[in-house]
Design an enzyme around this catalytic site. Structure first.
Site, PDB file in Angstrom:
ATOM      1  N   SER A 142      -6.553  -8.449  -2.646  1.00 42.82           N
ATOM      2  CA  SER A 142      -7.575  -8.195  -1.633  1.00 42.82           C
ATOM      3  C   SER A 142      -8.878  -8.822  -2.113  1.00 42.82           C
ATOM      4  CB  SER A 142      -7.750  -6.687  -1.449  1.00 42.82           C
ATOM      5  OG  SER A 142      -8.948  -6.370  -0.773  1.00 42.82           O
ATOM      6  N   TYR A 198      -8.552   2.055  -3.843  1.00 42.34           N
ATOM      7  CA  TYR A 198      -8.015   0.785  -3.340  1.00 42.34           C
ATOM      8  C   TYR A 198      -8.559  -0.380  -4.167  1.00 42.34           C
ATOM      9  CZ  TYR A 198      -6.729  -2.785   0.148  1.00 42.34           C
ATOM     10  OH  TYR A 198      -6.192  -3.868   0.797  1.00 42.34           O
TER      11      TYR A 198
END
Length: 258
Positions: free
Chosen positions: A149, A162
């Site tokens: 990400s 995350y």
């Protein structure tokens, strides 16, 4: 077949995509199928898996489903044992399964923290380990594509677990390359930017957040699932035979600007 076509051709290869029954995983699976690979879709919801598999079959792709919990070591080991029994070898692994949890850290429970890390990071280790064992034993190499990400490099408030998990994906990918490159296994990662999917539609519908994404991204738009297709084919094919331990950001330029 020309050299260029050969480099990107996945005919005769089998690809396992975790979290492949919906969202970005499903679109990447479709890309690999269009490039010639046989597809194994993983997920935990039998109905969602069956629906996705039916769509792939109707399009003429060779597909099977493999439901197992990527967070559970026994479940992962059993799934690969099932493939062994059926004499199915995984040539390409896409570690795509993941979840998000938005909450300020001072309010975050350890259980929610652990759930995100287990789903987004530990699963990539568990599934990657089982796939690599067999790739090494066969002696024919293989491809591992982990999904990172923007938060593999950059943080944003309220998504600490995350961010920690995706940062871990970046260095797990490098660790895989360090240990497995000598066996002709290439392990790389994709770092998507803000992608428009069912999971992010509510964010895109928020004018303030939508404006921030478009204003922060040089391309001035959200990413689309199709934007990942060429990247996943490249990292899964012979075209990336000397690319290892890298993370390729597909983010419209967001990570390149202040």
């Amino acid at each position: 077949m020309s050299l260029i076509k050969q480099l990107f051709d996945l005919s005769g290869k089998t690809a396992l995509i975790t979290g492949g029954s919906r969202g970005l995983g499903k679109d990447m699976a479709r890309a690999l199928a269009e490039a010639g690979a046989k597809i194994i879709l993983n997920g935990q919801n039998p109905e969602t898996l069956a629906t996705a598999a039916a769509e792939f079959s109707a399009a003429g792709y060779e597909v099977m489903t493999l439901p197992f919990d990527v967070r559970n070591e026994a479940s992962v080991v059993a799934a690969f044992a099932t493939l062994d029994e059926q004499n199915i070898a995984v040539d390409i692994l896409v570690n795509n399964a993941g979840i998000q949890h938005r909450q300020p850290m001072v309010e975050l429970s350890s259980a929610d923290w652990q759930k995100v890390l287990d789903t987004n990071l530990t699963s990539a280790f568990l599934v990657g380990r089982e796939a690599a064992k067999r790739m090494i034993q066969r002696g024919q190499g293989g491809k591992i594509v982990n999904i990172g990400s923007l938060t593999s490099d950059l943080a944003r408030a309220t998504v600490a677990p995350y961010t920690a998990a995706k940062g871990g994906i970046k260095l797990l990918t490098k660790s895989m390359a360090a240990e497995w490159a000598k066996f002709n296994i290439q392990a790389n990662a994709i770092g998507p930017g803000y992608m428009l999917t069912e999971m992010t539609q509510s964010l895109a519908d928020d004018p303030t957040f939508d404006g921030w994404v478009k204003g922060r991204t040089p391309a001035e738009r959200w990413g689309l699932p199709a934007d990942l297709m060429g990247t996943v084919i490249f990292l899964s094919s012979a075209a990336s035979a000397y690319v290892n331990g890298q993370i390729l950001y597909v983010d419209g330029g967001m990570s390149s600007v202040l």
